[in-house]
Design a protein around this motif. Structure first.
Motif, PDB file in Angstrom:
ATOM      1  N   ASP A 163       2.356   1.746  -3.435  1.00 43.94           N
ATOM      2  CA  ASP A 163       1.387   2.309  -4.391  1.00 43.94           C
ATOM      3  C   ASP A 163       1.247   3.820  -4.187  1.00 43.94           C
ATOM      4  OD1 ASP A 163       0.967  -0.153  -5.489  1.00 43.94           O
ATOM      5  OD2 ASP A 163      -0.896  -0.561  -4.396  1.00 43.94           O
ATOM      6  N   ARG A 175       7.599   2.994 -11.702  1.00 44.89           N
ATOM      7  CA  ARG A 175       6.268   2.650 -12.219  1.00 44.89           C
ATOM      8  C   ARG A 175       5.430   3.929 -12.355  1.00 44.89           C
ATOM      9  NH1 ARG A 175       2.222   0.424  -8.748  1.00 44.89           N
ATOM     10  NH2 ARG A 175       3.820  -0.157  -7.246  1.00 44.89           N
ATOM     11  N   ALA A 205       8.948   0.911  -7.564  1.00 49.54           N
ATOM     12  CA  ALA A 205       7.623   1.533  -7.383  1.00 49.54           C
ATOM     13  C   ALA A 205       7.632   2.973  -7.901  1.00 49.54           C
ATOM     14  CB  ALA A 205       7.230   1.493  -5.904  1.00 49.54           C
ATOM     15  N   GLU A 255       0.839  -1.202   0.000  1.00 45.52           N
ATOM     16  CA  GLU A 255       0.000   0.000   0.000  1.00 45.52           C
ATOM     17  C   GLU A 255       0.877   1.256   0.000  1.00 45.52           C
ATOM     18  OE1 GLU A 255      -4.067   0.827   2.489  1.00 45.52           O
ATOM     19  OE2 GLU A 255      -2.202   0.785   3.622  1.00 45.52           O
ATOM     20  N   SER A 268       4.254   5.519  -5.606  1.00 42.59           N
ATOM     21  CA  SER A 268       4.225   5.482  -7.051  1.00 42.59           C
ATOM     22  C   SER A 268       3.409   6.653  -7.610  1.00 42.59           C
ATOM     23  CB  SER A 268       3.629   4.137  -7.457  1.00 42.59           C
ATOM     24  OG  SER A 268       3.721   3.965  -8.827  1.00 42.59           O
ATOM     25  N   GLU A 269       2.248   6.879  -7.024  1.00 41.97           N
ATOM     26  CA  GLU A 269       1.392   7.988  -7.473  1.00 41.97           C
ATOM     27  C   GLU A 269       2.040   9.336  -7.202  1.00 41.97           C
ATOM     28  OE1 GLU A 269      -2.707   7.982  -6.193  1.00 41.97           O
ATOM     29  OE2 GLU A 269      -2.898   5.843  -6.722  1.00 41.97           O
TER      30      GLU A 269
END
Ligand code: ZN
Length: 315
Positions: free
Chosen positions: A115, A170, A167, A112, A118-119
């Motif tokens: 992620d 990505r 990450a 989590e 990554s954003e």
């Protein structure tokens, strides 16, 4: 010949610096916000600076002179702010004493958190001028900054860094499909990683922070330099030489001034610089960089222009 670049603090950039880069035939400039515990604030300040007409004019001036501008910085704390870590204790790393703590980095076994990173990395990258093909978003600037939880305990700091960078990349590649991201090899991440499945899009950035700047890296009688360069064969074998970058400290006047203003007078060692540049070239590094912080207008007012001639691309 490897390409060359100098890294300066964003607030130090001015026309005189661009003139100096031109005189040295250095084709790139790295903007490097101050690291350490407040790296998130200095990074945010740099992003704000990018929005001002004065700074945009400087960046356009650099571009018109053919100088490529990149950003190289400790970005982890900016990407994963304190309040996000506080709200998600499971994202925090476990320190050597076995305690979850929001002091540095994160737990790379927490999907989590990866992620979220990554954003955030995608949003940060989108704000970098010109969306450079090579990005250097480093993890937190500290020793013992990795995770010792049950899941991470068996994963080396180098491989923990690989997981986090994977990450970040990505996210960045959702903005720019061919972007590449630096693996910073220094302190705990000097030993080569092992996760070959994660290395696509990552390039080596070797920063021998604990070296002796008064002696050549190849000086076999210099224990510090022997120790710093020992992992190089394994690192180059792992990452290859594509975009391989040596980031050295020859002109890092912030280091020499112990990160305290006013700046001291820079006393470079030209023979060491030339020997080290030849060393990096022989190893196949495609880019050779040096920090050159604390050499802006306040430095020039005290000491005049710093002598950086040993870094001239044709020397
Ligand atoms: Zn962990």
């Amino acid at each position: 010949m490897p390409a060359t670049s100098l890294l300066i603090h964003p607030e130090e950039l001015d026309k005189t610096w661009l003139d100096q880069l031109g005189a040295l035939r250095v084709g790139a400039l790295g903007l490097h916000p101050v690291g350490g515990k407040r790296a998130d604030e200095t990074l945010a300040a740099m992003l704000d600076r990018f929005e001002t007409p004065e700074y945009r004019a400087l960046l356009e001036d650099a571009e018109s002179r053919g100088i490529e501008v990149t950003c190289e910085m400790h970005a982890l704390r900016y990407l994963l702010p304190e309040d996000a870590l506080a709200a998600h204790p499971a994202w925090q790393r476990v320190n050597m004493a076995g305690q979850r703590t929001p002091d540095f980095n994160l737990c790379p076994s927490c999907g989590e958190a990866l992620d979220f990173l990554s954003e955030r990395a995608a949003a940060l990258y989108a704000r970098l001028p010109g969306r450079p093909r090579r990005a250097a978003l480093w993890l937190d600037d500290s020793r013992d900054a990795f995770c010792h939880c049950e899941k991470c305990r068996g994963i080396s700091p180098s491989d923990q860094q690989m997981i986090v960078l994977h990450a970040l990349l990505r996210g960045i590649r959702s903005v720019q499909a061919d972007a590449r991201l630096a693996y910073l090899a220094y302190f705990e991440t000097l030993p080569a990683p092992t996760r070959r499945d994660l290395k696509d899009g990552l390039y080596l950035e070797f920063a021998p922070y604990q070296r002796d700047l008064t002696r050549p890296l190849e000086d076999a009688a210099c224990e510090a330099n022997r120790r710093e360069t020992a992992p190089l064969p394994a690192l180059l074998d792992f990452f290859g030489t594509e975009d391989a970058t040596a980031l050295d400290y020859w002109f890092d006047n912030s280091l020499l001034s112990r990160y305290t203003k006013p700046p001291r007078k820079l006393e470079p060692h030209p023979d060491v610089v030339r020997a080290d540049m030849a060393f990096y070239r022989r190893l196949g590094f495609q880019r050779v960089e040096s920090f050159a912080c604390y050499l802006g207008a306040d430095y020039r007012a005290l000491y005049g222009l710093p002598d950086l001639t040993s870094f001239r691309a044709d020397e």
